[in-house]
Design an enzyme around this catalytic site. Structure first.
Site, short mmCIF file in Angstrom:
data_model
loop_
_atom_site.label_atom_id
_atom_site.label_comp_id
_atom_site.label_asym_id
_atom_site.label_seq_id
_atom_site.Cartn_x
_atom_site.Cartn_y
_atom_site.Cartn_z
N LYS A 43 0.96 -1.41 0.03
CA LYS A 43 -0.21 0.02 -0.03
C LYS A 43 0.85 0.98 0.29
O LYS A 43 2.63 1.21 0.27
CB LYS A 43 -0.86 0.38 1.39
CG LYS A 43 -0.30 0.16 2.99
CD LYS A 43 -1.00 -0.37 3.59
CE LYS A 43 -0.58 -0.69 5.32
NZ LYS A 43 -1.26 -0.95 6.22
N ARG B 253 -11.10 -0.23 14.38
CA ARG B 253 -11.22 0.52 12.65
C ARG B 253 -11.94 -0.40 12.17
O ARG B 253 -13.24 0.74 12.22
CB ARG B 253 -9.85 0.75 12.40
CG ARG B 253 -9.22 1.34 11.39
CD ARG B 253 -7.77 1.05 10.74
NE ARG B 253 -7.33 0.05 10.42
CZ ARG B 253 -5.96 0.37 10.19
NH1 ARG B 253 -4.95 0.98 9.76
NH2 ARG B 253 -5.99 -1.45 9.86
N HIS C 125 -5.96 -7.53 12.60
CA HIS C 125 -5.35 -6.49 12.53
C HIS C 125 -4.49 -6.35 14.10
O HIS C 125 -5.64 -5.97 14.56
CB HIS C 125 -5.23 -5.35 11.95
CG HIS C 125 -4.63 -4.78 11.59
ND1 HIS C 125 -2.81 -5.37 10.88
CD2 HIS C 125 -3.77 -3.21 11.32
CE1 HIS C 125 -1.78 -4.16 11.09
NE2 HIS C 125 -2.60 -3.08 11.76
N ARG D 253 0.41 -10.90 6.46
CA ARG D 253 0.77 -9.78 6.09
C ARG D 253 2.35 -8.68 6.56
O ARG D 253 1.98 -8.23 7.31
CB ARG D 253 -0.85 -9.14 6.35
CG ARG D 253 -1.85 -9.14 5.61
CD ARG D 253 -3.01 -8.73 5.99
NE ARG D 253 -2.91 -8.15 7.06
CZ ARG D 253 -3.50 -8.81 8.05
NH1 ARG D 253 -4.27 -9.79 8.46
NH2 ARG D 253 -3.06 -7.74 9.88
N TYR E 263 14.66 31.31 6.21
CA TYR E 263 13.51 31.25 6.51
C TYR E 263 13.55 31.94 8.52
O TYR E 263 14.61 30.82 8.56
CB TYR E 263 12.10 30.75 5.81
CG TYR E 263 11.82 30.76 4.90
CD1 TYR E 263 11.20 31.86 3.74
CD2 TYR E 263 11.62 29.80 3.86
CE1 TYR E 263 11.27 31.83 3.05
CE2 TYR E 263 11.07 29.85 2.97
CZ TYR E 263 11.31 30.78 1.80
OH TYR E 263 11.30 30.92 0.45
N CYS F 289 13.58 24.46 3.49
CA CYS F 289 12.25 25.44 2.63
C CYS F 289 11.71 24.22 1.63
O CYS F 289 11.90 22.62 1.56
CB CYS F 289 12.47 25.92 1.72
SG CYS F 289 14.58 27.01 2.89
N MET F 290 10.60 24.80 1.14
CA MET F 290 10.68 23.75 -0.17
C MET F 290 10.91 22.68 -0.30
O MET F 290 11.16 21.40 -1.00
CB MET F 290 9.27 24.21 -0.55
CG MET F 290 8.30 23.42 -1.34
SD MET F 290 7.32 24.57 -2.73
CE MET F 290 5.92 24.71 -1.01
N ASP F 291 12.06 23.63 -1.57
CA ASP F 291 13.26 22.79 -2.32
C ASP F 291 14.51 23.34 -2.42
O ASP F 291 15.31 22.00 -2.77
CB ASP F 291 12.73 23.66 -3.83
CG ASP F 291 11.45 23.96 -3.58
OD1 ASP F 291 10.61 23.19 -3.33
OD2 ASP F 291 10.93 25.05 -3.51
C1 LIG Z 1 -0.66 -2.13 6.68
C2 LIG Z 1 -1.18 -3.01 7.61
C3 LIG Z 1 -0.58 -3.89 7.83
C4 LIG Z 1 1.21 -4.17 7.31
O1 LIG Z 1 1.76 -3.39 8.35
P1 LIG Z 1 3.41 -3.40 8.76
O2 LIG Z 1 3.24 -2.76 10.31
O3 LIG Z 1 3.87 -2.91 7.81
O4 LIG Z 1 3.71 -5.10 8.74
C5 LIG Z 1 -1.28 -5.11 7.32
N1 LIG Z 1 -2.29 -4.90 7.49
C6 LIG Z 1 -3.30 -4.68 7.38
C7 LIG Z 1 -4.55 -4.32 7.69
C8 LIG Z 1 -2.55 -3.14 7.05
O5 LIG Z 1 -3.23 -2.18 7.18
#
Ligand SMILES: *Cc1c(COP(=O)(O)O)cnc(C)c1O
Length: 413
Positions: free
Chosen positions: A50, A154, A184, A241, A286, A333-335
């Protein structure tokens, strides 16, 4: 980002030297391999890519990971991220972890994109979308993974009667395939694992109840995130995951570092484009938050928060030049920003400045820079912007670049 072009050998286009992220795919493979060594042999890895693979570039990273037989699929946060993976040629299963709106269900079914199921209306809308496709001669079953909330509060159904009813309903729906079920952890990255174990046991009880109630076993049960993979073998199940550890970053300071050794994947490099000597009383950047106490030599680095380099590093961070620390002076700064090179005698225009990574014996990690800037390491990586070209290394050599403006041809000769 668009594909740039293959770069022969180790030639990095000169203009990339303003600021680029080097992504070491060998390190991704190492991290993956070390993780696999720890897992049970029949536990597969769902690679979490992601947020553009936590800023590392989802398409290239996913293509690299897809080759490993034990990577069973990918997880992303949004529908668009799933579609980009398919567009990049990824054929393994892709699961969207977050909510997807019904307008996308037809396309999700067509592209075999798995959705997280936790709302009753999703079930109905999916059945409707599958029906519409069927009427057009497309016979494909939507695949879902039931999301269970065991402690994050969540998304996800609670592991109670209501949750059970949704699971039953989904399992009974002929036009739907319940491929997986997952939860999770909120606190697996803490030294005290009691919260995570409580979640695990709620999840396990719920799985048992589903089986008792329906007589069905959901094939792909998964709950471990990176922290779980490192320290909680009890959580392995059918798949895990893996997110942050793929990128060689730690889920937190509290996890043990000796179980799955990690190699950082991303380095950030820029260049000194200007040097100047300033006298006592001269203010820098700045707001004049830094005033030179005496004679100093300062260097200008052409990178800033417009690239995702945190403004929070103003007056706090440092970069590495010629293997030495050069502290940031005044505001980022920004850049652009300025660093102190008074102590780096031979610092010259054109020198490499390492913003993240190693230079000689010195190293600045994303965790460190994150800490200094008040930004979490996950966030640091995700925030590196689209303006920063990604240069991919494989076998120690540049093999691919990705940037926003690839049609630019630098050498008119
Ligand atoms: C982002 C996420 C993960 C991965 O988590 P890590 O800590 O980066 O391994 C796994 N499951 C869900 C639902 C997530 O949102």
């Amino acid at each position: 980002m668009k594909d740039a072009y293959l770069v022969p050998g180790e030639q990095i286009p000169e203009r990339y030297r303003r600021l680029y992220a080097e992504i070491n795919l060998d390190a991704v493979r190492e991290n993956l391999g070390r993780m696999k060594e720890n897992l049970a042999p029949d536990t597969s890895i769902i690679a979490v890519v992601k947020a553009d693979a936590y800023g590392h570039g989802a398409e290239v990273v996913a293509r690299e990971l897809e080759e490993a037989s034990y990577v069973s699929g990918f997880a992303v946060a949004t529908f668009e991220e799933a579609v980009s993976l398919r567009r990049a040629g990824i054929v393994k299963p892709v699961l969207v972890l977050g909510y997807v709106f019904p307008c996308c269900y037809g396309e999700a079914i067509r592209q075999d994109i798995r959705l997280a199921l936790f709302r009753e209306d999703t079930l109905k809308e999916l059945q409707k979308a599958a029906g519409l496709l069927k009427a057009r001669g497309i016979l494909k079953k939507p695949k879902v993974h039931i999301k269970v909330d065991t402690g994050m509060s969540r998304i996800g159904v609670r592991p109670d009667e209501e949750g059970l009813a949704l699971a039953q309903q989904a399992l009974a729906a002929q036009e739907l395939e319940v491929e997986g079920i997952f939860t999770h952890f909120a606190r697996a990255d803490e030294a005290d694992k009691s919260g995570a174990f409580r979640q695990l046991s709620l999840f396990q009880d719920f799985l048992k109840k589903i089986k008792e109630r329906t007589g069905r076993e959901i094939p792909l049960k998964h709950c471990a995130n990176s922290a779980g993979i490192i320290e909680m073998p009890e959580t392995y199940m059918d798949a895990v995951r893996a997110g942050i550890i793929l990128y060689g970053l730690w889920p937190s300071e509290e996890v043990r570092k000796d179980i799955v050794p990690l190699t950082p994947v991303m380095s950030l490099y820029s260049t000194i484009v200007y040097l100047k000597d300033i006298g006592p009383g001269t203010q820098v950047s700045y707001g004049g938050t830094f005033t030179a106490p005496g004679k100093m030599r300062i260097a200008t680095i052409p990178a800033g928060y417009g690239d995702g380099y945190p403004r929070g590093l103003s007056g706090k961070g440092f970069v590495l030049i010629r293997g030495k620390k050069a502290p940031i002076l005044g505001r980022v700064c920004m850049d652009q920003f300025m660093v102190d090179v008074t102590g780096i005698k031979d610092a010259a225009v054109g020198d490499r400045a390492t913003l993240i990574g190693a230079d000689g014996k010195e190293r600045i990690t994303m965790e460190q820079a994150g800490e200094l800037s008040g930004r979490f390491n996950y966030e640091f990586a995700c925030c590196i912007g689209k303006r920063v070209p990604r240069v991919y290394l494989k076998g120690g050599k540049v093999f691919y670049c990705q940037e926003d403006c690839p049609e630019f041809v630098p050498d008119i000769s």
